[in-house]
Design a protein around this motif. Structure first.
Motif, PDB file in Angstrom:
ATOM      1  N   GLU A 124       4.313  83.043  58.030  1.00  0.00           N
ATOM      2  CA  GLU A 124       6.005  82.803  57.454  1.00  0.00           C
ATOM      3  C   GLU A 124       7.030  82.877  58.358  1.00  0.00           C
ATOM      4  OE1 GLU A 124       8.001  80.331  55.419  1.00  0.00           O
ATOM      5  OE2 GLU A 124       5.294  80.124  55.550  1.00  0.00           O
ATOM      6  N   ALA A 125       7.065  84.811  58.593  1.00  0.00           N
ATOM      7  CA  ALA A 125       8.426  85.446  59.069  1.00  0.00           C
ATOM      8  C   ALA A 125       8.293  84.997  60.436  1.00  0.00           C
ATOM      9  CB  ALA A 125       7.507  87.053  59.023  1.00  0.00           C
ATOM     10  N   ILE A 126       6.797  84.231  61.518  1.00  0.00           N
ATOM     11  CA  ILE A 126       6.871  83.916  62.354  1.00  0.00           C
ATOM     12  C   ILE A 126       8.192  82.204  62.236  1.00  0.00           C
ATOM     13  CG2 ILE A 126       5.880  83.014  64.174  1.00  0.00           C
ATOM     14  CD1 ILE A 126       5.451  85.806  64.746  1.00  0.00           C
ATOM     15  N   ARG A 127       8.046  81.693  61.480  1.00  0.00           N
ATOM     16  CA  ARG A 127       8.660  79.775  61.387  1.00  0.00           C
ATOM     17  C   ARG A 127      10.143  80.194  61.000  1.00  0.00           C
ATOM     18  NH1 ARG A 127       3.535  78.563  59.134  1.00  0.00           N
ATOM     19  NH2 ARG A 127       3.333  79.417  56.872  1.00  0.00           N
ATOM     20  N   ILE A 134       9.410  89.869  60.951  1.00  0.00           N
ATOM     21  CA  ILE A 134       8.585  89.731  61.815  1.00  0.00           C
ATOM     22  C   ILE A 134       7.837  90.689  61.801  1.00  0.00           C
ATOM     23  CG2 ILE A 134       7.078  88.756  63.756  1.00  0.00           C
ATOM     24  CD1 ILE A 134       8.982  86.826  63.899  1.00  0.00           C
ATOM     25  N   ALA A 135       8.448  92.631  62.188  1.00  0.00           N
ATOM     26  CA  ALA A 135       8.160  93.673  62.541  1.00  0.00           C
ATOM     27  C   ALA A 135       7.846  93.698  61.303  1.00  0.00           C
ATOM     28  CB  ALA A 135       9.271  94.071  63.661  1.00  0.00           C
ATOM     29  N   GLU A 136       8.577  93.510  59.979  1.00  0.00           N
ATOM     30  CA  GLU A 136       7.658  94.359  59.307  1.00  0.00           C
ATOM     31  C   GLU A 136       6.297  93.606  58.452  1.00  0.00           C
ATOM     32  OE1 GLU A 136      11.115  94.050  56.550  1.00  0.00           O
ATOM     33  OE2 GLU A 136      12.092  95.677  58.328  1.00  0.00           O
ATOM     34  N   SER A 137       6.456  92.485  58.571  1.00  0.00           N
ATOM     35  CA  SER A 137       5.362  91.972  58.100  1.00  0.00           C
ATOM     36  C   SER A 137       4.082  92.207  58.707  1.00  0.00           C
ATOM     37  CB  SER A 137       5.519  89.855  57.955  1.00  0.00           C
ATOM     38  OG  SER A 137       5.682  90.165  59.190  1.00  0.00           O
ATOM     39  N   ASP A 138       4.302  92.225  60.400  1.00  0.00           N
ATOM     40  CA  ASP A 138       3.218  92.870  61.382  1.00  0.00           C
ATOM     41  C   ASP A 138       2.879  94.163  61.093  1.00  0.00           C
ATOM     42  OD1 ASP A 138       1.817  92.822  63.728  1.00  0.00           O
ATOM     43  OD2 ASP A 138       2.334  93.661  64.428  1.00  0.00           O
ATOM     44  N   GLU A 139       3.774  94.971  60.541  1.00  0.00           N
ATOM     45  CA  GLU A 139       3.218  96.912  60.069  1.00  0.00           C
ATOM     46  C   GLU A 139       2.131  96.236  58.869  1.00  0.00           C
ATOM     47  OE1 GLU A 139       6.283  99.269  58.946  1.00  0.00           O
ATOM     48  OE2 GLU A 139       6.535  99.879  61.019  1.00  0.00           O
ATOM     49  N   HIS A 140       3.020  95.110  57.922  1.00  0.00           N
ATOM     50  CA  HIS A 140       2.192  95.407  56.414  1.00  0.00           C
ATOM     51  C   HIS A 140       0.565  95.043  56.524  1.00  0.00           C
ATOM     52  CE1 HIS A 140       1.045  94.725  52.782  1.00  0.00           C
ATOM     53  NE2 HIS A 140       0.833  93.450  52.386  1.00  0.00           N
ATOM     54  N   TYR A 141       0.758  94.142  57.345  1.00  0.00           N
ATOM     55  CA  TYR A 141      -1.015  93.142  58.066  1.00  0.00           C
ATOM     56  C   TYR A 141      -1.652  94.456  58.102  1.00  0.00           C
ATOM     57  CZ  TYR A 141      -4.306  91.096  60.848  1.00  0.00           C
ATOM     58  OH  TYR A 141      -5.365  90.549  61.493  1.00  0.00           O
ATOM     59  N   VAL A 183       0.447  85.301  66.060  1.00  0.00           N
ATOM     60  CA  VAL A 183      -0.544  84.776  65.073  1.00  0.00           C
ATOM     61  C   VAL A 183      -2.259  84.384  65.405  1.00  0.00           C
ATOM     62  CG1 VAL A 183      -0.616  82.890  63.234  1.00  0.00           C
ATOM     63  CG2 VAL A 183       1.239  83.829  64.463  1.00  0.00           C
ATOM     64  N   VAL A 184      -2.640  84.033  66.193  1.00  0.00           N
ATOM     65  CA  VAL A 184      -3.869  83.713  66.405  1.00  0.00           C
ATOM     66  C   VAL A 184      -4.365  84.711  66.538  1.00  0.00           C
ATOM     67  CG1 VAL A 184      -5.371  83.380  68.734  1.00  0.00           C
ATOM     68  CG2 VAL A 184      -3.287  81.409  67.850  1.00  0.00           C
ATOM     69  N   GLU A 185      -4.122  86.124  67.121  1.00  0.00           N
ATOM     70  CA  GLU A 185      -4.740  87.349  67.601  1.00  0.00           C
ATOM     71  C   GLU A 185      -5.068  87.769  65.852  1.00  0.00           C
ATOM     72  OE1 GLU A 185      -3.186  88.776  71.949  1.00  0.00           O
ATOM     73  OE2 GLU A 185      -2.629  89.874  69.930  1.00  0.00           O
ATOM     74  N   HIS A 186      -4.192  87.809  64.996  1.00  0.00           N
ATOM     75  CA  HIS A 186      -4.171  88.711  63.564  1.00  0.00           C
ATOM     76  C   HIS A 186      -5.484  87.315  63.678  1.00  0.00           C
ATOM     77  CE1 HIS A 186      -0.091  90.693  62.235  1.00  0.00           C
ATOM     78  NE2 HIS A 186      -0.384  90.758  63.507  1.00  0.00           N
ATOM     79  N   GLU A 187      -5.252  86.089  63.298  1.00  0.00           N
ATOM     80  CA  GLU A 187      -6.577  85.410  63.029  1.00  0.00           C
ATOM     81  C   GLU A 187      -8.033  85.786  63.377  1.00  0.00           C
ATOM     82  OE1 GLU A 187      -4.887  81.605  63.816  1.00  0.00           O
ATOM     83  OE2 GLU A 187      -3.707  81.155  61.722  1.00  0.00           O
ATOM     84  N   HIS A 188      -7.678  85.947  64.939  1.00  0.00           N
ATOM     85  CA  HIS A 188      -9.081  86.378  65.195  1.00  0.00           C
ATOM     86  C   HIS A 188      -9.905  87.925  64.591  1.00  0.00           C
ATOM     87  CE1 HIS A 188      -8.649  84.138  69.008  1.00  0.00           C
ATOM     88  NE2 HIS A 188      -9.677  83.417  68.812  1.00  0.00           N
TER      89      HIS A 188
END
Length: 225
Positions: A124-127, A134-141, A183-188
């Motif tokens: 959603e952040a990417i959208r 994006i950076a903060e949601s990536d960090e949270h993931y 996004v694809v890498e996170h899904e993998h």
């Protein structure tokens, strides 16, 4: 210093932490540029505080690798260098492989749901396209993965490393072409963890970090030309 950052008071935080957060965000967003001198008196006047919290903030920023202390010159914003990037990612690559192995073994169903939610928030952040979001949601993931290891010492080390990674993470996601790849890498990674497939998970996290290093290194080289 031509940028317009200012301190935003927070009744729940001590002044030194507010000043630290303000200066940190200014560096991460590029409002204080690499190589820029950090003059205690000027910063104190600008933020309307005494020099003591400025001095404490600069010391903490040095520990994070965001500020360099230059003999006889004082503090300046650290440049984004390929050497620093390589060193940080060499350590992170090994620790992330350990973390993801432990997570595959120990993650609970509840934590898998939390990781799925974090992945959805990242997409959603990417959208939305806002780099800080994006950076903060990536960090949270990644934080969800680390917490699922159940190893507090490892989480602590990775948390310290994460601070040093922040500017490189921002540098990476500035490249909008790479955002869908993330996004694809996170899904993998998520799929491998869900299946508790350690080999696939390690391979996915390695690819994730290697791609980041290649892109940011290229950006640094182009900037230095």
């Amino acid at each position: 210093m031509s940028s317009n950052f200012k301190v935003t008071m927070n009744e729940y935080l001590p002044l030194r932490d507010v000043v630290f957060n303000t200066l940190r965000q200014a560096i991460l967003k590029g409002e204080l540029e690499p190589g820029e001198r950090l003059m205690e008196i000027q910063l104190a006047e600008r933020l309307g505080v005494s020099r003591t919290p400025i001095r404490e903030a600069i010391r903490k920023l040095e520990l994070e690798g965001l500020v360099l202390m230059i003999p006889r010159k004082g503090a300046e914003v650290a440049k984004i260098s390929e050497k620093c990037l390589r060193e940080v990612l060499e350590v992170r690559r090994s620790l992330d492989e350990l973390a993801i192995e432990l997570t595959c073994q120990r993650i609970t169903e509840e934590e898998i749901q939390e990781l799925e939610a974090a992945e959805a928030a990242f997409a959603e952040a990417i959208r939305h396209g806002d780099a800080m979001e994006i950076a903060e949601s990536d960090e949270h993931y990644h934080d969800v993965i680390y917490q699922a290891t159940g190893n507090s010492r490892l989480v602590q080390i990775l948390s310290n490393l994460r601070e040093q990674m922040y500017r490189y993470r921002l540098e990476y996601i500035k490249d909008s072409d790479k955002r869908q790849v993330l996004v694809v890498e996170h899904e993998h990674i998520l799929r491998a963890i869900r299946n508790r497939n350690i080999a696939d998970a390690k391979s996915a996290i390695r690819e994730h970090i290697d791609n980041q290093q290649l892109t940011v290194s290229k950006n640094i080289k182009e900037r230095d030309l």
